[in-house]
Scaffold this motif. Structure first.
Motif, PDB file in Angstrom:
ATOM      1  N   THR A 107      37.141 102.634  10.757  1.00  0.00           N
ATOM      2  CA  THR A 107      36.173 102.076   9.809  1.00  0.00           C
ATOM      3  C   THR A 107      35.273 101.064  10.504  1.00  0.00           C
ATOM      4  O   THR A 107      35.770 100.105  11.099  1.00  0.00           O
ATOM      5  CB  THR A 107      36.888 101.374   8.641  1.00  0.00           C
ATOM      6  OG1 THR A 107      37.765 102.307   8.007  1.00  0.00           O
ATOM      7  CG2 THR A 107      35.881 100.834   7.638  1.00  0.00           C
ATOM      8  N   PRO A 108      33.954 101.241  10.469  1.00  0.00           N
ATOM      9  CA  PRO A 108      33.060 100.275  11.105  1.00  0.00           C
ATOM     10  C   PRO A 108      33.269  98.870  10.534  1.00  0.00           C
ATOM     11  O   PRO A 108      33.433  98.695   9.327  1.00  0.00           O
ATOM     12  CB  PRO A 108      31.663 100.807  10.770  1.00  0.00           C
ATOM     13  CG  PRO A 108      31.860 102.268  10.545  1.00  0.00           C
ATOM     14  CD  PRO A 108      33.210 102.378   9.898  1.00  0.00           C
ATOM     15  N   GLY A 109      33.285  97.879  11.415  1.00  0.00           N
ATOM     16  CA  GLY A 109      33.402  96.494  10.982  1.00  0.00           C
ATOM     17  C   GLY A 109      34.812  96.014  10.752  1.00  0.00           C
ATOM     18  O   GLY A 109      35.000  94.863  10.362  1.00  0.00           O
ATOM     19  N   ASP A 150      32.970  93.384  15.228  1.00  0.00           N
ATOM     20  CA  ASP A 150      32.264  94.662  15.221  1.00  0.00           C
ATOM     21  C   ASP A 150      31.087  94.652  14.254  1.00  0.00           C
ATOM     22  O   ASP A 150      31.006  95.460  13.326  1.00  0.00           O
ATOM     23  CB  ASP A 150      33.244  95.790  14.889  1.00  0.00           C
ATOM     24  CG  ASP A 150      32.617  97.170  15.033  1.00  0.00           C
ATOM     25  OD1 ASP A 150      31.717  97.324  15.891  1.00  0.00           O
ATOM     26  OD2 ASP A 150      33.025  98.084  14.292  1.00  0.00           O
ATOM     27  N   SER A 151      30.159  93.752  14.491  1.00  0.00           N
ATOM     28  CA  SER A 151      29.001  93.613  13.611  1.00  0.00           C
ATOM     29  C   SER A 151      27.952  94.683  13.920  1.00  0.00           C
ATOM     30  O   SER A 151      27.919  95.257  15.010  1.00  0.00           O
ATOM     31  CB  SER A 151      28.375  92.225  13.761  1.00  0.00           C
ATOM     32  OG  SER A 151      29.277  91.231  13.336  1.00  0.00           O
ATOM     33  N   ASP A 152      27.087  94.929  12.960  1.00  0.00           N
ATOM     34  CA  ASP A 152      26.025  95.907  13.116  1.00  0.00           C
ATOM     35  C   ASP A 152      25.102  95.501  14.263  1.00  0.00           C
ATOM     36  O   ASP A 152      24.832  94.309  14.465  1.00  0.00           O
ATOM     37  CB  ASP A 152      25.223  96.012  11.819  1.00  0.00           C
ATOM     38  CG  ASP A 152      24.233  97.149  11.851  1.00  0.00           C
ATOM     39  OD1 ASP A 152      24.647  98.295  11.590  1.00  0.00           O
ATOM     40  OD2 ASP A 152      23.050  96.901  12.170  1.00  0.00           O
ATOM     41  N   THR A 198      30.185 100.433  19.235  1.00  0.00           N
ATOM     42  CA  THR A 198      29.077 100.212  18.292  1.00  0.00           C
ATOM     43  C   THR A 198      27.808  99.777  19.012  1.00  0.00           C
ATOM     44  O   THR A 198      26.722 100.309  18.751  1.00  0.00           O
ATOM     45  CB  THR A 198      29.469  99.162  17.245  1.00  0.00           C
ATOM     46  OG1 THR A 198      30.594  99.633  16.498  1.00  0.00           O
ATOM     47  CG2 THR A 198      28.320  98.876  16.287  1.00  0.00           C
ATOM     48  N   GLN A 199      27.937  98.808  19.912  1.00  0.00           N
ATOM     49  CA  GLN A 199      26.744  98.301  20.604  1.00  0.00           C
ATOM     50  C   GLN A 199      26.285  99.279  21.682  1.00  0.00           C
ATOM     51  O   GLN A 199      25.075  99.416  21.931  1.00  0.00           O
ATOM     52  CB  GLN A 199      27.033  96.922  21.223  1.00  0.00           C
ATOM     53  CG  GLN A 199      27.713  95.919  20.309  1.00  0.00           C
ATOM     54  CD  GLN A 199      27.077  95.782  18.937  1.00  0.00           C
ATOM     55  OE1 GLN A 199      25.850  95.824  18.791  1.00  0.00           O
ATOM     56  NE2 GLN A 199      27.906  95.601  17.913  1.00  0.00           N
ATOM     57  N   VAL A 234      27.619  86.783  15.545  1.00  0.00           N
ATOM     58  CA  VAL A 234      27.794  87.086  14.127  1.00  0.00           C
ATOM     59  C   VAL A 234      29.028  87.962  13.954  1.00  0.00           C
ATOM     60  O   VAL A 234      29.182  88.996  14.602  1.00  0.00           O
ATOM     61  CB  VAL A 234      26.547  87.785  13.570  1.00  0.00           C
ATOM     62  CG1 VAL A 234      26.743  88.119  12.097  1.00  0.00           C
ATOM     63  CG2 VAL A 234      25.315  86.905  13.773  1.00  0.00           C
ATOM     64  N   GLN A 235      29.930  87.560  13.064  1.00  0.00           N
ATOM     65  CA  GLN A 235      31.182  88.265  12.833  1.00  0.00           C
ATOM     66  C   GLN A 235      31.108  89.103  11.544  1.00  0.00           C
ATOM     67  O   GLN A 235      30.139  89.008  10.785  1.00  0.00           O
ATOM     68  CB  GLN A 235      32.328  87.263  12.742  1.00  0.00           C
ATOM     69  CG  GLN A 235      32.403  86.291  13.917  1.00  0.00           C
ATOM     70  CD  GLN A 235      32.713  86.969  15.231  1.00  0.00           C
ATOM     71  OE1 GLN A 235      33.816  87.448  15.460  1.00  0.00           O
ATOM     72  NE2 GLN A 235      31.718  87.024  16.123  1.00  0.00           N
ATOM     73  N   THR A 236      32.140  89.875  11.309  1.00  0.00           N
ATOM     74  CA  THR A 236      32.179  90.698  10.098  1.00  0.00           C
ATOM     75  C   THR A 236      33.022  90.052   9.005  1.00  0.00           C
ATOM     76  O   THR A 236      33.281  90.668   7.974  1.00  0.00           O
ATOM     77  CB  THR A 236      32.753  92.096  10.397  1.00  0.00           C
ATOM     78  OG1 THR A 236      34.108  91.973  10.858  1.00  0.00           O
ATOM     79  CG2 THR A 236      31.930  92.799  11.457  1.00  0.00           C
ATOM     80  N   GLU A 237      33.432  88.812   9.219  1.00  0.00           N
ATOM     81  CA  GLU A 237      34.248  88.079   8.250  1.00  0.00           C
ATOM     82  C   GLU A 237      33.400  87.004   7.591  1.00  0.00           C
ATOM     83  O   GLU A 237      32.342  86.608   8.113  1.00  0.00           O
ATOM     84  CB  GLU A 237      35.463  87.460   8.965  1.00  0.00           C
ATOM     85  CG  GLU A 237      36.547  86.934   8.043  1.00  0.00           C
ATOM     86  CD  GLU A 237      37.090  87.993   7.108  1.00  0.00           C
ATOM     87  OE1 GLU A 237      36.559  88.067   5.974  1.00  0.00           O
ATOM     88  OE2 GLU A 237      38.011  88.726   7.491  1.00  0.00           O
TER      89      GLU A 237
END
Length: 252
Positions: A21-23, A28-30, A61-62, A216-219
């Motif tokens: 699952t992305p993020g 794992d930010s966009d 992702t990056q 930037v984080q995903t939390e």
């Protein structure tokens, strides 16, 4: 040298327990808030006809975004499980992925022989590396650049610890994404800004540009604010590298 078995197992354990699952990983930010702005800082100094190597690529992702801006991209990571994630997330083969221990100087040199001079993207790798391995990580950047490559390196500053402590002290304790990082024995934000600068310099790297940024984080904090870790970015070349990179002219 080699990383410790404990460190290797920590990363294998983390990525093995992480879904596709992305993020799901806290970092794992966009790309829109990570490699997109980072690349804009690198491009004025870089030759986009060279490929780019994403060091510590995780699930890729990056790397997949970087492949759209340079003449090819390869993501490398210590963890076999991370590389498996990255390959599953890239069925079209936009990028290449390979397992690589950055402190294995022979393996890094072999990659440079295969790829030639490359650009390098490295986001938040030094700070979580074992202290004794950090000089080799910085040396890997220099080795891959050769004469023509340029690197973008971003590392959290010690102020990030305060942010992470704030995140961990929520009413229910650390949120799940941070809890999983800590449960696997990974130690974020453990390198000082002074140490990072020294390591880059001692690796024979020259700073072409640098500045403050945030990872930037995903939390999110309990009040809904997105977690951002204070950081410093550097655009680097090998000290004494000859010539000037061509001006970027759009996508290769």
């Amino acid at each position: 040298m080699d990383v410790s078995q404990q460190y290797r197992e920590a990363w294998e354990g983390f990525w093995s327990a992480t879904s596709d699952t992305p993020g799901e990983a806290i970092w794992d930010s966009d790309p829109s808030v990570t490699s997109v702005p980072d690349t804009e800082l690198l491009l004025p100094h870089a030759d986009i006809t060279l490929p780019v190597v994403d060091l510590g690529c995780g699930n890729g992702t990056q790397t997949r975004y970087l492949a759209t801006r340079f003449a090819g991209a390869i993501g490398v990571d210590l963890s076999h499980a991370a590389i498996a994630h990255a390959r599953r997330a890239d069925p079209a083969g936009v990028a290449e992925f390979a397992q690589l221990d950055l402190v294995d100087a022979e393996a890094v040199a072999a990659l440079h022989v295969r790829m030639g001079d490359t650009n390098v993207y490295m986001r938040a790798v030094i700070h979580q590396s074992e202290p004794e391995a950090r000089p080799a990580v910085a040396a890997a950047v220099a080795a891959l650049l050769g004469e023509r490559g340029r690197a973008f390196v971003a590392e959290p500053t010690p102020a990030s610890k305060g942010v992470l402590q704030q995140v961990a002290q929520g009413p229910d304790g650390p949120p799940e994404k941070l809890r999983r990082v800590l449960a696997h024995g990974l130690k974020p934000a453990s390198a000082t800004e002074e140490e990072v600068r020294r390591l880059l310099q001692e690796a024979g790297l020259a700073t072409l540009a640098d500045g403050a940024t945030a990872l930037v984080q995903t939390e999110y904090l309990p009040d809904g604010t997105r977690v951002e870790l204070p950081a410093r970015w550097f655009v680097l070349s090998r000290r004494g590298a000859r010539g000037r990179a061509p001006e970027p002219s759009g996508r290769p």
